[in-house]
Design a protein around this motif. Structure first.
Motif, short mmCIF file in Angstrom:
data_model
loop_
_atom_site.label_atom_id
_atom_site.label_comp_id
_atom_site.label_asym_id
_atom_site.label_seq_id
_atom_site.Cartn_x
_atom_site.Cartn_y
_atom_site.Cartn_z
N ARG A 63 -5.33 -21.35 -61.66
CA ARG A 63 -6.63 -21.39 -61.97
C ARG A 63 -7.45 -22.16 -61.43
O ARG A 63 -8.16 -22.49 -60.81
CB ARG A 63 -6.94 -21.32 -63.69
CG ARG A 63 -6.63 -20.37 -64.22
CD ARG A 63 -6.83 -20.18 -65.75
NE ARG A 63 -6.55 -18.95 -66.54
CZ ARG A 63 -6.57 -18.94 -67.73
NH1 ARG A 63 -6.90 -19.95 -68.61
NH2 ARG A 63 -6.19 -17.66 -68.14
N ARG A 66 -7.67 -21.54 -57.72
CA ARG A 66 -8.89 -20.84 -57.50
C ARG A 66 -10.14 -21.59 -57.61
O ARG A 66 -11.03 -21.44 -56.69
CB ARG A 66 -8.65 -19.80 -58.81
CG ARG A 66 -7.76 -18.76 -58.22
CD ARG A 66 -8.15 -17.58 -59.26
NE ARG A 66 -6.58 -16.89 -59.41
CZ ARG A 66 -6.16 -16.43 -60.61
NH1 ARG A 66 -6.79 -16.52 -61.77
NH2 ARG A 66 -4.93 -15.93 -60.48
N VAL A 67 -10.10 -22.51 -58.65
CA VAL A 67 -11.54 -23.44 -58.71
C VAL A 67 -11.72 -24.40 -57.49
O VAL A 67 -12.72 -24.31 -57.06
CB VAL A 67 -11.28 -24.22 -59.89
CG1 VAL A 67 -12.42 -25.27 -60.14
CG2 VAL A 67 -11.57 -23.20 -61.14
N ARG A 70 -12.78 -22.18 -54.79
CA ARG A 70 -14.30 -21.69 -54.89
C ARG A 70 -15.16 -23.00 -54.69
O ARG A 70 -16.27 -23.02 -53.90
CB ARG A 70 -14.55 -21.16 -56.16
CG ARG A 70 -14.04 -19.87 -56.53
CD ARG A 70 -14.37 -19.35 -57.77
NE ARG A 70 -15.59 -19.31 -58.10
CZ ARG A 70 -16.14 -19.34 -59.41
NH1 ARG A 70 -15.63 -19.26 -60.32
NH2 ARG A 70 -17.35 -19.09 -59.60
#
Length: 100
Positions: A63, A66-67, A70
């Motif tokens: 996670r 992914r953050v 982004r």
């Protein structure tokens, strides 16, 4: 000398001592088995908890990646927007100075 069922008092004392020892050993085995079962259950619970923590840590890392990805995309988009804004400002203000 006293005799009961064909055995003397000393014979009965020996039988009682032997049976007491055997029952004592059986009781100790049962107690140790119970302790070992509880220990095994505790170890299994600990193992399960550690396994879940490792999986949670992996999920958190995924996670977080992914953050971060982004966030980097947003930074790139912001840089492009800023360049476009600067280009527009340059175009507008430079042309405005020429008209004067």
């Amino acid at each position: 000398m006293h005799v009961l069922a064909g055995l003397t008092i000393e014979d009965w004392a020996s039988i009682v001592a032997i049976l007491g020892g055997v029952f004592g050993v059986v009781g100790l085995i049962i107690k140790m088995t119970s302790i070992m079962n509880r220990l095994e259950n505790s170890i299994n619970t600990l193992n399960s908890t550690l396994h879940n923590l490792v999986n949670d840590n992996r999920d958190i890392k995924l996670r977080l990646n992914r953050v971060e990805d982004r966030f980097e995309e947003h930074i790139g988009e912001a840089k492009v927007r800023n360049q476009k804004i600067k280009a527009l400002e340059h175009e507008v203000f430079d042309k405005g100075e020429l008209k004067r």
